[in-house]
Design an enzyme around this catalytic site. Structure first.
Site, PDB file in Angstrom:
ATOM      1  N   GLU A 115      10.296  -5.094   3.875  1.00  0.00           N
ATOM      2  CA  GLU A 115      10.470  -6.403   3.241  1.00  0.00           C
ATOM      3  C   GLU A 115      10.192  -6.340   1.757  1.00  0.00           C
ATOM      4  O   GLU A 115      10.917  -6.936   0.948  1.00  0.00           O
ATOM      5  CB  GLU A 115       9.552  -7.435   3.920  1.00  0.00           C
ATOM      6  CG  GLU A 115       9.913  -7.754   5.351  1.00  0.00           C
ATOM      7  CD  GLU A 115       9.318  -6.795   6.371  1.00  0.00           C
ATOM      8  OE1 GLU A 115       9.432  -7.076   7.576  1.00  0.00           O
ATOM      9  OE2 GLU A 115       8.728  -5.760   5.967  1.00  0.00           O
ATOM     10  N   LYS A 119       9.748  -1.584  13.755  1.00  0.00           N
ATOM     11  CA  LYS A 119      10.272  -1.024  12.507  1.00  0.00           C
ATOM     12  C   LYS A 119      11.155   0.184  12.774  1.00  0.00           C
ATOM     13  O   LYS A 119      12.208   0.365  12.158  1.00  0.00           O
ATOM     14  CB  LYS A 119       9.112  -0.631  11.582  1.00  0.00           C
ATOM     15  CG  LYS A 119       8.265  -1.783  11.083  1.00  0.00           C
ATOM     16  CD  LYS A 119       7.141  -1.257  10.199  1.00  0.00           C
ATOM     17  CE  LYS A 119       6.249  -2.359   9.677  1.00  0.00           C
ATOM     18  NZ  LYS A 119       5.147  -1.835   8.827  1.00  0.00           N
ATOM     19  N   HIS A 132      -1.584 -35.371  16.442  1.00  0.00           N
ATOM     20  CA  HIS A 132      -0.404 -36.125  16.869  1.00  0.00           C
ATOM     21  C   HIS A 132       0.692 -35.182  17.360  1.00  0.00           C
ATOM     22  O   HIS A 132       1.855 -35.583  17.441  1.00  0.00           O
ATOM     23  CB  HIS A 132       0.102 -36.995  15.718  1.00  0.00           C
ATOM     24  CG  HIS A 132      -0.890 -38.036  15.300  1.00  0.00           C
ATOM     25  ND1 HIS A 132      -0.888 -39.318  15.795  1.00  0.00           N
ATOM     26  CD2 HIS A 132      -1.963 -37.966  14.455  1.00  0.00           C
ATOM     27  CE1 HIS A 132      -1.889 -40.010  15.261  1.00  0.00           C
ATOM     28  NE2 HIS A 132      -2.561 -39.207  14.448  1.00  0.00           N
ATOM     29  N   GLU A 137      -3.674  -8.838  14.681  1.00  0.00           N
ATOM     30  CA  GLU A 137      -3.254  -7.494  14.322  1.00  0.00           C
ATOM     31  C   GLU A 137      -4.423  -6.520  14.435  1.00  0.00           C
ATOM     32  O   GLU A 137      -4.241  -5.344  14.735  1.00  0.00           O
ATOM     33  CB  GLU A 137      -2.661  -7.457  12.909  1.00  0.00           C
ATOM     34  CG  GLU A 137      -1.978  -6.133  12.590  1.00  0.00           C
ATOM     35  CD  GLU A 137      -1.123  -6.175  11.341  1.00  0.00           C
ATOM     36  OE1 GLU A 137       0.104  -6.370  11.466  1.00  0.00           O
ATOM     37  OE2 GLU A 137      -1.694  -6.041  10.237  1.00  0.00           O
ATOM     38  N   LYS A 163       0.826  -1.202   0.000  1.00  0.00           N
ATOM     39  CA  LYS A 163       0.000   0.000   0.000  1.00  0.00           C
ATOM     40  C   LYS A 163       0.863   1.257   0.000  1.00  0.00           C
ATOM     41  O   LYS A 163       0.646   2.188  -0.774  1.00  0.00           O
ATOM     42  CB  LYS A 163      -0.921  -0.032   1.217  1.00  0.00           C
ATOM     43  CG  LYS A 163      -1.950   1.080   1.276  1.00  0.00           C
ATOM     44  CD  LYS A 163      -2.868   0.818   2.454  1.00  0.00           C
ATOM     45  CE  LYS A 163      -3.903   1.889   2.624  1.00  0.00           C
ATOM     46  NZ  LYS A 163      -4.808   1.609   3.759  1.00  0.00           N
ATOM     47  N   GLY A 208      -4.644  -3.412   4.833  1.00  0.00           N
ATOM     48  CA  GLY A 208      -3.883  -4.488   4.198  1.00  0.00           C
ATOM     49  C   GLY A 208      -4.470  -5.864   4.411  1.00  0.00           C
ATOM     50  O   GLY A 208      -4.586  -6.665   3.484  1.00  0.00           O
ATOM     51  N   ARG A 209      -4.878  -6.159   5.639  1.00  0.00           N
ATOM     52  CA  ARG A 209      -5.389  -7.503   5.920  1.00  0.00           C
ATOM     53  C   ARG A 209      -6.812  -7.717   5.429  1.00  0.00           C
ATOM     54  O   ARG A 209      -7.359  -8.793   5.547  1.00  0.00           O
ATOM     55  CB  ARG A 209      -5.273  -7.801   7.409  1.00  0.00           C
ATOM     56  CG  ARG A 209      -5.883  -6.767   8.325  1.00  0.00           C
ATOM     57  CD  ARG A 209      -5.392  -6.971   9.771  1.00  0.00           C
ATOM     58  NE  ARG A 209      -5.876  -5.953  10.678  1.00  0.00           N
ATOM     59  CZ  ARG A 209      -5.305  -4.764  10.842  1.00  0.00           C
ATOM     60  NH1 ARG A 209      -4.248  -4.443  10.124  1.00  0.00           N
ATOM     61  NH2 ARG A 209      -5.789  -3.897  11.710  1.00  0.00           N
TER      62      ARG A 209
END
Length: 515
Positions: free
Chosen positions: A195, A478, A367, A336, A189, A250-251
């Site tokens: 990253e 950040k 398991h 978040e 965005k 974003g999410r």
């Protein structure tokens, strides 16, 4: 007038009374399920009796949930700390804004051209691999949908995702690829996410080193962003830049051009079906009374378990290999969004908010971590998700998969006790679960499932009086990373935490000792 904190509401106080330990038998567990399009949501094993159900409904009313839902869909600035609307639902609405429809047509057109082979690279070869570079909401949702549905979508290009700033991830994502047949999609965005920037620079260097064709870059790099100037400076051509609006978090963005990898994997029809499934849930959420409103009920059950029964974690147990990435996506969506300790009025919450969301693919988890669920000391709640139609012809496998899904929820509820049971074999039970069955796993049902959880998250934010659309806590790490990076590569002294400084020196000593 300032709203009363959640714990001061009459319904909250009544729930606290109802949650007090009571002698005698547990609440009866009667069949209690609701259908929403391709989804069946069964909460029979939540142990909710009529007094609790009534108090939860009152809590929704006293929390102003009805007006909050109206504000969400009308475009009011429900993201209060950033003074923004959260209009991700308009991305899939029948009456979506013209700008949304135009942008959707643009990226779906490109997706169809890439799928068909009409879109060609700089050597006139068709694209056979797409590398989508983004992180968080720009990666988790799209990768989930592609991983879940692409294997049945026909002859689309291979879709790879690159998120982590770890160089191993970048090396792996680009391994074996031919730049002449590779398309890179940069999704951010802000177009400043660390990253994405580092990985985008690595992909650009990889491309230029192998092609020596700077002019070819524009043909092989696309961008989805709200920062078109930065994308242009990177070298993305105007016709290959797709817009993301500031009112799309974003999410919540996979329904936008951030879903371009999905569109390439599934095609126009598949992407439209994904939107249709979500839209059906939107319509249900807007118009259904709370007692039958499934996102509202899921949120109220979460409050009941988290705030009144100490369930500090919520497990997502996915009984379908194709949905193995669903817990990753929902971890971000829920934690978040609602991992907050300050209310909308700036005061401390004074109550717990989001539980830790985690989970995995079943029956693998049975398991591994189910031992803790059955005989551990921590309270938890869980959603179990499965598909009735498996999408394959191995019926014996699927019968066992479904049998395990139903058995686990029953074991979590009923446990195994009694005087004749040896102490080490006893299972307390009493753990609340919801089972969600999809008729089949297709774009429409997955769209509905994801929208269901989106609206649950919004309801929880309203009930806890927190803002589910910001993430200021993410910013601190950040901010600290920049100066630390400078100290690692330049030797600058930032005067930070002594323990961190010693670790930096240990890294430098180890580097200097290398041959």
């Amino acid at each position: 007038m300032r709203a009363s904190p959640p714990h001061e509401l009459a319904a909250w106080r009544r729930l606290a009374k109802l949650a007090e330990p009571r002698t005698g038998s547990r609440p009866s567990h009667v069949p209690n399920s609701l259908r929403l399009g391709p989804l069946l949501v069964d909460y029979s094993k939540q142990g909710i009796d009529k007094p609790v159900a009534g108090a939860l409904a009152d809590l929704a009313a006293q929390s102003g949930l009805e007006s909050a839902i109206a504000a969400l869909f009308s475009g009011d600035p429900v993201n209060r700390t950033e003074d923004r609307a959260a209009l991700h639902t308009s991305l899939r609405a029948h009456d979506c804004p013209d700008e949304v429809r135009r942008e959707r047509d643009r990226f779906l057109d490109v997706a169809e051209r890439v799928r068909s082979g009409e879109y060609r690279g700089y050597t006139a070869k068709a694209i056979d691999t797409v590398v989508a570079i983004g992180i968080g909401g720009s990666q988790l949702g799209p990768e989930l949908v592609v991983d879940a549905l692409a294997r049945s979508s026909g002859t689309a290009p291979e879709i790879r995702f690159l998120a982590n700033v770890d160089g191993t991830a970048a090396t792996s994502a680009l391994a074996g690829l031919d730049p002449a047949t590779t398309l890179v999609i940069l999704i951010s965005k802000s177009f400043t996410t660390l990253e994405m920037r580092v990985n985008a620079a690595a992909a650009r260097s990889w491309f230029l080193e192998r092609t020596c064709e700077a002019n070819a870059l524009a043909r092989h790099f696309l961008a989805v962003t709200a920062n078109e100037d930065a994308a242009a400076e990177f070298g993305v051509a105007g016709e290959h830049r797709f817009r993301m609006w500031d009112w799309v978090g974003g999410r919540f963005s996979l329904w936008s051009a951030a879903g371009l990898p999905i569109a390439i994997a599934l095609g126009r029809d598949g992407f439209e079906s994904l939107l249709a499934g979500a839209r059906q849930v939107d319509d249900h959420f807007r118009s259904t009374p709370f007692e039958r409103n499934i996102p509202v009920l899921l949120a109220l059950l979460q409050v009941w378990n988290t705030n009144f029964h100490g369930a500090a974690s919520h497990a997502l147990l996915v009984y379908d290999n194709r949905l193995k990435l669903l817990p990753d996506h929902l971890q971000q969506l829920e934690m978040e969004s609602n991992g907050k300790s300050v209310r909308n009025d700036g005061q401390p919450t004074e109550t717990h908010t989001a539980p830790i969301v985690w989970g995995g693919e079943e029956t693998n988890g049975q398991h591994a971590f189910h031992q803790l669920l059955h005989q551990g000391t921590r309270a938890f709640s869980a959603d179990l998700i499965a598909c009735v139609d498996p999408g394959h012809d191995l019926e014996a496998h699927h019968d066992w998969l479904l049998a395990n899904c139903l058995a686990q929820s029953e074991a979590m509820l009923l446990g195994r006790e009694g005087e004749a049971t040896a102490p080490h074999r006893r299972v307390k039970g009493g753990n609340p679960t919801t089972t969600i069955l999809l008729d089949e796993l297709d774009a429409r049902s997955l769209g509905a499932l994801l929208a269901l959880y989106e609206h649950k998250v919004f309801c929880l934010g309203t009930l806890w009086q927190i803002n589910p659309f910001d993430q200021w806590g993410v910013e601190l790490g950040k901010e600290l990373a920049g100066p630390i990076h400078g100290e690692l590569i330049e030797g600058s002294q930032r005067g930070g935490n002594p323990a961190t400084a010693e670790l930096i020196e240990a890294i430098k000593r180890a580097r200097n000792a290398r041959p």
